[in-house]
Design a protein around this motif. Structure first.
Motif, short mmCIF file in Angstrom:
data_model
loop_
_atom_site.label_atom_id
_atom_site.label_comp_id
_atom_site.label_asym_id
_atom_site.label_seq_id
_atom_site.Cartn_x
_atom_site.Cartn_y
_atom_site.Cartn_z
N SER A 74 -0.93 -15.09 -12.99
CA SER A 74 -0.76 -14.20 -14.08
C SER A 74 0.66 -13.68 -14.16
CB SER A 74 -1.52 -13.01 -13.98
OG SER A 74 -1.23 -12.29 -12.78
N GLY A 75 1.51 -13.98 -13.05
CA GLY A 75 2.91 -13.67 -12.97
C GLY A 75 3.25 -12.16 -12.92
N VAL A 76 2.18 -11.37 -12.26
CA VAL A 76 2.42 -10.07 -11.99
C VAL A 76 3.17 -9.85 -10.56
CG1 VAL A 76 1.45 -7.71 -11.82
CG2 VAL A 76 0.37 -9.27 -13.52
N ILE A 77 3.97 -8.82 -10.55
CA ILE A 77 4.51 -8.13 -9.20
C ILE A 77 3.86 -6.85 -9.16
CG2 ILE A 77 6.60 -7.34 -8.17
CD1 ILE A 77 8.43 -8.61 -10.20
N HIS A 78 2.73 -7.10 -8.21
CA HIS A 78 1.78 -6.09 -7.89
C HIS A 78 2.41 -5.07 -6.99
CE1 HIS A 78 -1.74 -7.81 -9.47
NE2 HIS A 78 -1.26 -9.08 -9.04
N SER A 87 -3.63 -1.14 6.04
CA SER A 87 -3.93 -2.94 6.28
C SER A 87 -2.72 -3.50 6.17
CB SER A 87 -4.81 -2.94 5.36
OG SER A 87 -4.72 -3.23 3.97
N LEU A 88 -2.83 -4.75 6.68
CA LEU A 88 -1.64 -5.67 6.54
C LEU A 88 -1.47 -6.04 5.30
CD1 LEU A 88 0.35 -7.56 8.23
CD2 LEU A 88 -1.57 -9.28 8.29
N LYS A 89 -2.53 -6.26 4.37
CA LYS A 89 -2.46 -6.55 3.20
C LYS A 89 -1.65 -5.61 2.46
CE LYS A 89 -5.20 -8.55 -0.58
NZ LYS A 89 -6.76 -9.03 -0.85
N ALA A 90 -1.87 -4.35 2.48
CA ALA A 90 -1.02 -3.12 1.78
C ALA A 90 0.17 -3.19 2.29
CB ALA A 90 -1.90 -1.80 2.11
N ARG A 91 0.46 -3.34 3.57
CA ARG A 91 1.97 -3.30 3.83
C ARG A 91 2.80 -4.39 3.54
NH1 ARG A 91 -0.61 -2.53 8.97
NH2 ARG A 91 0.41 -4.47 9.88
N LEU A 92 2.28 -5.46 3.33
CA LEU A 92 2.73 -6.76 2.95
C LEU A 92 3.08 -6.68 1.55
CD1 LEU A 92 1.17 -9.53 5.01
CD2 LEU A 92 3.50 -8.79 5.33
N CYS A 93 2.28 -6.20 0.70
CA CYS A 93 2.22 -6.00 -0.59
C CYS A 93 3.47 -5.26 -1.23
CB CYS A 93 1.07 -5.76 -1.49
SG CYS A 93 1.04 -5.73 -3.19
N ALA A 97 6.77 -6.48 -2.77
CA ALA A 97 7.28 -6.32 -4.01
C ALA A 97 8.95 -5.77 -4.00
CB ALA A 97 6.49 -5.10 -4.68
N THR A 98 9.15 -4.90 -2.91
CA THR A 98 10.62 -4.50 -2.82
C THR A 98 11.48 -5.64 -2.57
OG1 THR A 98 9.83 -2.40 -2.05
CG2 THR A 98 12.11 -3.11 -1.44
N LEU A 99 11.07 -6.77 -1.83
CA LEU A 99 11.86 -7.95 -1.49
C LEU A 99 11.96 -8.70 -2.65
CD1 LEU A 99 10.59 -8.64 2.32
CD2 LEU A 99 12.79 -7.71 1.60
N ALA A 100 10.72 -8.70 -3.43
CA ALA A 100 10.85 -9.72 -4.51
C ALA A 100 11.87 -9.22 -5.74
CB ALA A 100 9.51 -9.78 -5.14
N TYR A 101 11.95 -7.97 -5.93
CA TYR A 101 12.76 -7.38 -6.81
C TYR A 101 14.41 -7.47 -6.20
CZ TYR A 101 9.26 -5.00 -9.87
OH TYR A 101 8.16 -4.75 -10.61
N GLU A 102 14.48 -7.22 -5.04
CA GLU A 102 15.81 -7.38 -4.45
C GLU A 102 16.19 -9.04 -4.52
OE1 GLU A 102 15.36 -6.06 -0.35
OE2 GLU A 102 15.63 -3.93 -1.10
N TYR A 103 15.46 -9.78 -4.43
CA TYR A 103 15.63 -11.38 -4.46
C TYR A 103 16.08 -11.67 -5.85
CZ TYR A 103 15.26 -16.25 -3.68
OH TYR A 103 15.51 -17.67 -3.72
N SER A 420 -4.63 -12.91 -1.86
CA SER A 420 -3.73 -12.33 -3.19
C SER A 420 -3.70 -10.94 -2.63
CB SER A 420 -4.72 -12.47 -4.29
OG SER A 420 -4.17 -11.86 -5.31
N PRO A 421 -2.38 -10.43 -3.16
CA PRO A 421 -1.42 -11.10 -4.13
C PRO A 421 -0.46 -11.79 -3.03
CG PRO A 421 -0.91 -8.79 -3.66
CD PRO A 421 -1.90 -9.14 -2.84
N ALA A 422 -0.48 -13.06 -2.97
CA ALA A 422 0.31 -13.96 -1.90
C ALA A 422 1.64 -14.01 -2.60
CB ALA A 422 -0.36 -15.30 -1.69
N ALA A 423 1.84 -14.13 -3.86
CA ALA A 423 3.06 -14.42 -4.64
C ALA A 423 3.94 -13.09 -4.56
CB ALA A 423 2.92 -14.73 -6.20
N THR A 424 3.26 -11.89 -4.93
CA THR A 424 4.02 -10.65 -4.80
C THR A 424 4.51 -10.59 -3.26
OG1 THR A 424 2.91 -9.64 -6.41
CG2 THR A 424 4.01 -8.17 -4.83
#
Length: 443
Positions: A74-78, A87-93, A97-103, A420-424
């Motif tokens: 869907s192309g969402v940055i969650h 949880s690991l999933k929460a921390r990674l998301c 997201a922060t790293l994705a915006y910076e990148y 999911s959300p592996a892309a974010t």
């Protein structure tokens, strides 16, 4: 830019380096990564940046990189609202997201912080919405707030609800573009990308390579379906929809099993795009395994509606009639899927019905945007989700790492499940996987 590797295709991902034949360089590497989706690309990029003196190769079975889950989402940055606090999933998301915006800022990749509303349309949904808000706050999600009906209309003039969770930090991006840029970074750092190489064997090399004076410096042999071979010291697989099968060929357990679920989207006709400004999501129902249909604006200006979630009859089956005998038999014979179906029979039948009859899906969407009509939508694209299941029919919602057995086992690491959300989360996942690689292997 194309290079040749013993008949395979090697694509330089947007680099300006001269064309070379890989076989003239070498066919032995310190680390081989199997899988050219966003997780594999992010991880191999992270590894080569940490270890620039080592040699790395990435093997991908398709002609191009990031064409499956990484190119059909869907192309969402969650922002990290939904996941269990701590949880690991929460921390990674949240970190991802922060790293994705910076990148994206650093590389000049376009994105939009269009925000997201999780909308309650009925009183019974309000306690779940408030629980989501508390969960998001514990996860340190940025700028969360609860808004009333008037606040909903201020943000989404055509959306109707009685209360909503507003997440302005949620955004949209073309994740395939991001994944390809990871690949470009990897090549610019000296890595090799090989496409059209479908791996079907990972085993101990039985003898040194012809003409080699290094003995068994590269003790692992990776072979593809065309009989080509690469030698390496260590192997990491990030196989997505085929992660369980890649794991099995090196002697690992057959579980958790990957079961493919297809999500069919509708698209809003261009003249109706004004109805949606940002992401509009329902309040998730914990009785059901998926989030439910939602409104998602895209970077190209289109608006996707959906998806539903139905069993795909092929692991990469994006069309209703796509079918693969092995994939279908593997799914239906798996006790975990049988139990999931039994627990969610009514829900599953509803998903199938809405996939066939567009009007049924539109009726659900009208709860949020009443002005939407059947004539406003068309059938759109589809994606296939690699859902990991255990034998009890539970969705495996966390990361699964696995090694092989015997001589191979100490040198192979499989990412069995990157939920999911592996892309974010991709850059944060890459950090975690690289840490795991360094812990297990003597790089």
């Amino acid at each position: 830019m194309i290079r040749t590797f013993c008949g395979a295709t090697v694509k330089a991902v947007g680099t300006a380096r001269p064309i070379k034949e890989v076989r003239r360089l070498h066919s032995s590497y310190d680390v081989a990564v199997v899988g050219g989706g966003i997780v594999g690309l992010a991880t191999v990029r992270e590894l080569i940046l940490r270890h620039p003196t080592l040699s790395f190769i990435l093997l991908e079975k398709e002609k191009e990189l990031a064409v499956h889950q990484s190119g059909h989402n869907s192309g969402v940055i969650h922002s990290g609202i939904y996941y269990t606090p701590g949880s690991l999933k929460a921390r990674l998301c949240v970190r991802g997201a922060t790293l994705a915006y910076e990148y994206c800022d650093k590389k000049g990749l376009p994105y939009k912080k269009c925000g997201k509303l999780i909308v309650a349309t009925e009183q019974e949904e309000i306690p779940r919405l408030q629980a989501l808000y508390e969960r998001g706050m514990k996860n340190n999600v940025r700028d969360l707030s609860i808004v009333d009906a008037e606040g909903i209309r201020e943000r989404e003039p055509y959306c109707r609800g009685i209360m909503a969770l507003d997440s302005p930090y949620t955004g949209i991006v073309d994740w395939r573009m991001v994944a390809l840029r990871y690949g470009q970074d990897f090549e610019e750092a000296g890595g090799t990308v090989v496409t059209e190489s479908e791996v079907n064997d990972i085993c101990s090399a039985t003898e040194s390579q012809a003409g080699s004076t290094e003995g068994m410096k590269y003790p692992i042999a990776i072979r593809d379906k065309k009989g080509r071979e690469v030698r390496c010291r260590f192997v990491l697989t990030c196989g997505g929809l085929y992660s369980d099968r890649l794991s099995q060929i090196s002697g690992c357990s057959s579980e958790p099993r990957i079961v493919p679920f297809r999500g069919d989207y509708l698209v809003l006709k261009p003249e109706k795009h004004y109805l949606v400004k940002g992401n509009i999501y329902p309040v998730p129902d914990p009785r059901f395994p998926f989030l439910g249909v939602h409104f998602t604006p895209r970077m190209d200006g289109s608006v996707w509606l959906g998806p539903n979630a139905v069993l795909a009859f092929k692991r990469e089956g994006y069309k209703v009639y796509d079918f693969n005998v092995r994939d279908f038999a593997d799914a239906l014979s798996f006790r975990g899927l049988q139990r999931l179906v039994m627990k969610n029979m009514v829900y599953g039948m509803g998903e199938m019905y809405r996939g066939i009859f567009i009007g049924a899906q539109v009726k659900i969407l009208q709860k949020y945007i009443p002005e939407l009509s059947r004539s406003d939508v068309l059938r759109g694209p589809a994606g296939v989700r690699a859902q990991a299941l255990d034998r009890d029919g539970n969705l495996v919602d966390d990361f699964v790492f696995d090694g092989g057995v015997g001589e191979v086992g100490s040198r192979v690491l499989h990412v069995r499940n990157a939920p999911s959300p592996a892309a974010t989360s991709s850059l944060a996942i890459a950090e975690m996987v690289a840490d795991e690689v360094e812990k297990r292997f003597d790089l």
